[in-house]
Scaffold this active site. Structure first.
Site, PDB file in Angstrom:
ATOM      1  N   LYS A   1       4.501   5.358   5.101  1.00  0.00           N
ATOM      2  CA  LYS A   1       3.402   3.748   5.065  1.00  0.00           C
ATOM      3  C   LYS A   1       3.787   3.293   6.769  1.00  0.00           C
ATOM      4  O   LYS A   1       3.212   2.081   6.890  1.00  0.00           O
ATOM      5  CB  LYS A   1       4.052   2.934   4.022  1.00  0.00           C
ATOM      6  CG  LYS A   1       3.843   3.706   2.805  1.00  0.00           C
ATOM      7  CD  LYS A   1       4.865   2.042   1.476  1.00  0.00           C
ATOM      8  CE  LYS A   1       4.869   3.180   0.304  1.00  0.00           C
ATOM      9  NZ  LYS A   1       5.703   2.528  -0.638  1.00  0.00           N
TER      10      LYS A   1
ATOM     11  N   PRO B   1       1.058  -1.201   0.084  1.00  0.00           N
ATOM     12  CA  PRO B   1       0.334   0.192   0.290  1.00  0.00           C
ATOM     13  C   PRO B   1       0.957   0.927  -0.016  1.00  0.00           C
ATOM     14  O   PRO B   1       2.329   1.446   0.833  1.00  0.00           O
ATOM     15  CB  PRO B   1      -0.449  -0.243   1.203  1.00  0.00           C
ATOM     16  CG  PRO B   1      -0.456  -1.818   1.624  1.00  0.00           C
ATOM     17  CD  PRO B   1       0.622  -2.322   1.216  1.00  0.00           C
ATOM     18  N   GLU B   2       0.611   2.509  -0.843  1.00  0.00           N
ATOM     19  CA  GLU B   2       1.361   3.756  -0.716  1.00  0.00           C
ATOM     20  C   GLU B   2       0.751   4.805   0.595  1.00  0.00           C
ATOM     21  O   GLU B   2      -0.280   4.065   1.118  1.00  0.00           O
ATOM     22  CB  GLU B   2       1.174   4.131  -1.984  1.00  0.00           C
ATOM     23  CG  GLU B   2       1.441   3.015  -3.170  1.00  0.00           C
ATOM     24  CD  GLU B   2       1.857   3.485  -4.284  1.00  0.00           C
ATOM     25  OE1 GLU B   2       1.772   4.455  -4.939  1.00  0.00           O
ATOM     26  OE2 GLU B   2       1.499   2.882  -5.156  1.00  0.00           O
TER      27      GLU B   2
ATOM     28  N   ARG C   1      11.157  -0.430 -10.792  1.00  0.00           N
ATOM     29  CA  ARG C   1       9.668  -0.801 -10.660  1.00  0.00           C
ATOM     30  C   ARG C   1       9.496  -0.061 -12.646  1.00  0.00           C
ATOM     31  O   ARG C   1       9.706  -0.126 -12.507  1.00  0.00           O
ATOM     32  CB  ARG C   1       9.393   0.113  -9.420  1.00  0.00           C
ATOM     33  CG  ARG C   1       9.955   0.271  -8.739  1.00  0.00           C
ATOM     34  CD  ARG C   1       9.630  -1.328  -7.337  1.00  0.00           C
ATOM     35  NE  ARG C   1       7.952  -1.310  -7.018  1.00  0.00           N
ATOM     36  CZ  ARG C   1       7.477  -0.842  -6.485  1.00  0.00           C
ATOM     37  NH1 ARG C   1       8.356   0.404  -5.624  1.00  0.00           N
ATOM     38  NH2 ARG C   1       6.530  -0.310  -6.251  1.00  0.00           N
TER      39      ARG C   1
END
Length: 274
Positions: free
Chosen positions: A53, A2-3, A262
């Site tokens: 986070k 999750p960001e 990424r």
């Protein structure tokens, strides 16, 4: 993983469950925390917020419970008398006035004095949180022009949590698209207008992802995709995970690259190389 927007929404849910209530039960799996559990009984949960986070549960005596979900951690909210149906390993349980918040499967949990959070080995490396710390466009522009960041390509820079905490992979692609910038562009090379547009996109896309549960696409584009029968995975984003599909603006096919190890999605026409 999750960001920032997802972490902040999780913090909001825990805040709604516990904030303003006094703790009746506290349980920690970790031995170094277990010895502190009794000292939290009767303390009020004053707020729950996030930094990047990490989730921060604040108590009225100035202490803060730091937790980072990493890949597998999750908070579950429930009635104190009703155990969640899960096979995960319980790490933290906080019960306040019959309401419970239980943290499962996380391994990075610690208790801090609020004034010492700046010494935390993870938090001390983070830039400001875009949703928690009230960052303005002007402040974002100044940070992008900082000597530590200004000569770095945006494709790698936006993932650096020292710049801003909470930007992850899908936000990076969406921010660069709405700013109209290539991933090789550097803050130092941008004119003031382009820099302001980038700073605005950083704040606006992150805020929209928070407000709309991860949706960063323009409403009219999303609606057009839904009418065509697109899945949520397709219509929620403007470019992310849309490689091989036409750009909403110019209809050029979106391309996928690997940048900073990424995946990153780009419209080669709207985001031409510098």
């Amino acid at each position: 993983m999750p960001e920032g927007p997802e972490t902040r929404r999780a913090a909001d849910r825990v805040h709604e469950q516990l904030a303003g209530r006094r703790l009746e039960q506290v349980w920690f799996y970790f031995p170094e925390l277990a010895q502190e559990a009794a000292s939290l009984i009767g303390r009020e949960v004053s707020a729950v917020d996030s930094w990047g986070k990490a989730l921060l549960t604040r108590f009225d005596d100035g202490r803060v419970l730091y937790s980072h979900n990493q890949l597998y951690g999750v908070w579950k909210l429930h009635d104190a008398e009703r155990e969640p149906d899960t096979g995960r390993s319980l790490r933290v349980r906080l019960v306040a006035e019959g309401r419970a918040a239980s943290l499962y499967s996380a391994s990075d949990v610690s208790l801090w004095e609020a004034h010492r959070l700046g010494e935390h080995p993870f938090l001390s490396r983070l830039g400001p949180d875009l949703l928690t710390h009230g960052v303005t466009v002007g402040q974002a522009m100044s940070r992008l022009q900082d000597a530590r960041f200004r000569r770095r390509g945006l494709g790698g820079l936006l993932l650096d949590q020292a710049l801003f905490a909470g930007i992850g992979n899908y936000l990076r692609s969406e921010i660069l698209f709405f700013a109209g910038l290539h991933y090789q562009a550097r803050p130092v090379d941008l004119e003031e207008g382009a820099l302001a547009q980038l700073a605005g996109a950083i704040l606006e896309v992150t805020r929209q992802a928070y407000d709309q549960s991860g949706v960063t696409n323009r409403p009219d584009w999303a609606e057009a995709d839904r009418r065509r029968g697109a899945s949520r995975r397709r219509w929620r984003f403007a470019v992310f995970e849309r490689d091989g599909l036409p750009c909403h603006i110019c209809h050029t096919l979106i391309q996928r690259y690997s940048v900073a190890s990424r995946r990153l999605y780009v419209c080669p026409r709207c985001q031409s190389a510098p």
